[in-house]
Write a protein that holds these residues in place. Sequence first.
Motif, short mmCIF file in Angstrom:
data_model
loop_
_atom_site.label_atom_id
_atom_site.label_comp_id
_atom_site.label_asym_id
_atom_site.label_seq_id
_atom_site.Cartn_x
_atom_site.Cartn_y
_atom_site.Cartn_z
N LEU A 152 16.50 11.13 11.87
CA LEU A 152 15.82 9.97 11.19
C LEU A 152 16.93 9.17 10.56
N ASN A 153 17.94 10.01 10.16
CA ASN A 153 19.31 9.13 9.58
C ASN A 153 19.10 8.56 8.45
N LEU A 154 17.91 8.80 7.76
CA LEU A 154 17.75 7.95 6.33
C LEU A 154 18.68 7.63 5.37
N ARG A 155 19.41 8.67 4.80
CA ARG A 155 20.46 8.50 4.11
C ARG A 155 21.42 7.30 4.45
N ASN A 156 22.13 7.41 5.65
CA ASN A 156 22.71 6.43 6.02
C ASN A 156 22.25 5.07 6.13
N GLU A 157 21.12 4.96 6.66
CA GLU A 157 20.43 3.93 6.80
C GLU A 157 20.27 3.15 5.48
N ILE A 158 19.81 4.07 4.33
CA ILE A 158 19.61 3.42 3.19
C ILE A 158 21.07 3.09 2.37
N ALA A 159 21.65 4.30 2.12
CA ALA A 159 22.94 4.06 1.51
C ALA A 159 23.81 2.94 1.94
N HIS A 160 23.83 2.72 3.31
CA HIS A 160 24.66 1.53 3.66
C HIS A 160 24.05 0.38 3.95
N GLY A 161 22.80 0.08 3.46
CA GLY A 161 22.12 -1.23 3.78
C GLY A 161 21.49 -1.59 4.81
N LEU A 162 21.30 -0.69 5.85
CA LEU A 162 20.96 -0.89 7.12
C LEU A 162 19.52 -0.74 7.45
N ALA A 163 18.59 -0.15 6.31
CA ALA A 163 17.36 0.21 6.29
C ALA A 163 16.42 -1.12 6.75
N GLY A 164 15.77 -0.81 7.74
CA GLY A 164 14.67 -1.78 8.06
C GLY A 164 13.14 -1.36 7.62
N PRO A 165 12.23 -2.19 7.62
CA PRO A 165 10.87 -1.57 7.29
C PRO A 165 10.55 -0.36 7.92
#
Length: 192
Positions: free
Chosen positions: A146-159
């Motif tokens: 899921l890579n949630l930490r990287n997606e969120i911490a680096h501003g890459l998270a989408g819906p």
Amino acid sequence: MDVESRAMLQASLFGAAVSTTVARAAEATGLTEEHLIVPLFPLALDEDSLLFIRRGCERLIAQDFISATHILVLRIEDILRRHFRRLGVDTTEFKADVGDGTSRTDDVPFGKLMRLTLPDGRSVKEYLGSDLWEHLDSVLNSQTGLNLRNEIAHGLAGPQHCTAESAGIALALLYQLAYVVWLASRAGTETE
């Protein structure tokens, strides 16, 4: 990759169940964020950390999964760092030359944090247990998970990253960490 894919599907189903259970309990019995943070007591969190987690839990109850996911996922790394420091682990690294002739000390990246050694010689993986360690890595750090930490911490998270499933997974991971710390304290294997 197939194993990790199946594990992430199971994690997502479990996360959805956690979020649904929280929402139903809040509606049926008046469950609040205060109830949700009680199981985290073994983590010995300071008031600043608890403030964030309370807010994340409050947002989860309100079914604001964007806010809940952003808050709770990032608290996992913070809690791990703080706990390992209490155990005597140096969670920083010295950089002699950062390109401009200066030096500095930084927190180790999450991937390195998960591969550190405790003062008693155990690895973080041994301390957490292989299953939880693999789960944390897949959910938070792995490019094929899921890579949630990287997606969120680096501003890459989408819906697609900020869902009931993701918020539920984050809360469940916090509970799992609290359980590991509680077990270690009962077994006398911490060095606090």
